[in-house]
Design an enzyme around this catalytic site. Structure first.
Site, PDB file in Angstrom:
ATOM      1  CG  ASP A 126      -0.267  -0.175   2.536  1.00  0.00           C
ATOM      2  OD1 ASP A 126       0.831   0.369   2.721  1.00  0.00           O
ATOM      3  OD2 ASP A 126      -0.821  -0.881   3.397  1.00  0.00           O
ATOM      4  NE  ARG A 135      -0.719   3.347   4.303  1.00  0.00           N
ATOM      5  CZ  ARG A 135      -1.813   2.591   4.273  1.00  0.00           C
ATOM      6  NH1 ARG A 135      -2.536   2.512   3.160  1.00  0.00           N
ATOM      7  NH2 ARG A 135      -2.184   1.918   5.346  1.00  0.00           N
ATOM      8  CG  ASP A 150      -3.489  -1.201   6.779  1.00  0.00           C
ATOM      9  OD1 ASP A 150      -2.356  -1.182   6.263  1.00  0.00           O
ATOM     10  OD2 ASP A 150      -3.690  -1.138   8.011  1.00  0.00           O
ATOM     11  CD  GLU A 155       2.822  -2.997   7.893  1.00  0.00           C
ATOM     12  OE1 GLU A 155       3.945  -2.827   7.381  1.00  0.00           O
ATOM     13  OE2 GLU A 155       1.945  -2.118   7.908  1.00  0.00           O
ATOM     14  NE  ARG A 208       2.974   6.766   4.615  1.00  0.00           N
ATOM     15  CZ  ARG A 208       2.663   5.599   5.161  1.00  0.00           C
ATOM     16  NH1 ARG A 208       3.247   4.492   4.713  1.00  0.00           N
ATOM     17  NH2 ARG A 208       1.775   5.510   6.136  1.00  0.00           N
TER      18      ARG A 208
END
Length: 361
Positions: free
Chosen positions: A181, A251, A256, A259, A293
């Site tokens: 993302d 972003r 989302d 990670e 961002r």
């Protein structure tokens, strides 16, 4: 009929345990699967031979398999341009073989007791299983994981509510994708929005750097380029021409992604790379986050990137910051298909994962 269908499932498609992720020749990268399929179709047209290993994924006669490859070879040759992505190759296989004739499919005598009235349904299911086996053989996406992207970029004259500004990037370096993302992009200073805002010291450094390189004083040129980079710009070689460009970290708004160290984190990053690499992007910027961002929507060759990431199950709808109903709809579609991260029974939310790490849990 239930017993007959269970028998068909057992006999007609027997992929190895890893077949959903690894195709023949140990294929794991989807692009390698596309190349392998193209190679085998080309080889079939010369030798009339299908791959020996195919029998590990589907149970059928060599004659039936030859009929499949004959149809696929014709379809591949007639498709202009030929499939390049795994999704394109998978769709070609599905569309070609779903028109398969009954004569191409062999059915065991053990199900000859089935009434003729339901045999057509049996054949449809049988062919679907054979297609699944063939896709697994090449490591290509299965039918239920393919998505239809219907949302194109908004008209250039439109002004979505809350839009601050719009960026048109130069081609994206794959290395600029941080995760599923977040991406770094560059916009040429020749762009009308950028040209009036280039700091004087950056302009001077760019000229001096060009002169230093002309004089082969590369140490001085590198020193000047460092000053340019520190100011948020970069000189990029684009088609053998050096372009001064402004750096923006983006972003993706409303999603989302997992990670990097989370399950499906690498897959999410790889998917974003596949979409944007070497492409020019249109970025609609709506906000700036606490990390500096730009928060925005990204469009690439008519594809709304957030839609693709959500439909492929490689991102969550980030409802805490974006309540758009279409994002919620696309996430639910992926959940229903159990694709991507939704193939896990209880996937962890990335914002909760980050919170746990911050608190030492």
């Amino acid at each position: 009929m239930g017993n007959a269908l269970r028998f068909l499932c057992a006999k007609c498609c027997e992929p190895s345990p890893e077949s959903d992720s690894v195709g023949h020749h140990g294929v794991t990268a989807e692009t390698v699967g596309v190349s392998a399929l193209a190679h085998d179709l080309y080889n079939f047209e010369i030798t009339n031979q299908v791959p020996q290993e195919l029998g590990k994924h589907v149970v059928s006669s060599r004659k039936a398999q030859s009929n499949w490859y004959k149809k696929l070879a014709v379809a591949w040759r007639e498709t202009k341009p030929p499939p390049k992505s795994a999704e394109e190759a998978s769709r070609l296989v599905i569309q070609t073989l779903k028109r398969h004739q009954k004569a191409d499919v062999e059915v065991s005598d053990r199900i000859s007791f089935i009434p003729l009235g339901i045999m057509s349904t049996i054949y449809i299911i049988l062919i679907a299983l054979l297609v699944k086996g063939l896709l697994a053989f090449y490591g290509l996406p299965l039918h239920h994981t393919l998505v239809d992207l219907t949302t194109g970029p908004p008209p250039s004259h439109s002004q979505p509510q809350g839009l601050k500004f719009e960026l048109h990037t130069i081609p994206v370096d794959p290395k600029a994708v941080a995760d599923g993302d977040t991406i770094t992009v560059y916009v040429s200073v020749e762009d009308s929005r950028e040209s009036a805002n280039v700091p004087r010291e950056v302009q001077v450094a760019a000229v001096e750097r060009a002169n230093a390189r002309a004089q082969r004083n590369y140490d001085r040129a590198d020193e000047l380029h460092k000053h340019i980079i520190d100011a948020g710009y970069r000189v990029i070689n684009l088609q053998n021409e050096e372009v001064l460009a402004k750096k923006y970290r983006i972003r993706l708004r409303g999603i989302d992604a997992p990670e990097g160290k989370m399950p499906f984190g690498q897959e999410a990053k790889d998917e974003l790379v596949k979409i944007v690499q070497n492409k020019c992007l249109r970025v609609l910027v709506f906000d700036e986050d606490r990390y500096g961002r730009c928060v925005g929507d990204i469009y690439c060759n008519g594809i709304f990137v957030q839609e693709s990431m959500l439909k492929k199950g490689l991102a969550w709808h980030y409802k805490a910051y974006d309540r758009r109903p279409e994002l919620d709809k696309w996430e639910k579609e992926a959940r229903a298909k159990r694709v991507g991260l939704w193939s896990s029974s209880n996937p962890e939310m990335p914002w909760e994962w980050r919170k746990d790490r911050r608190q030492g849990r």
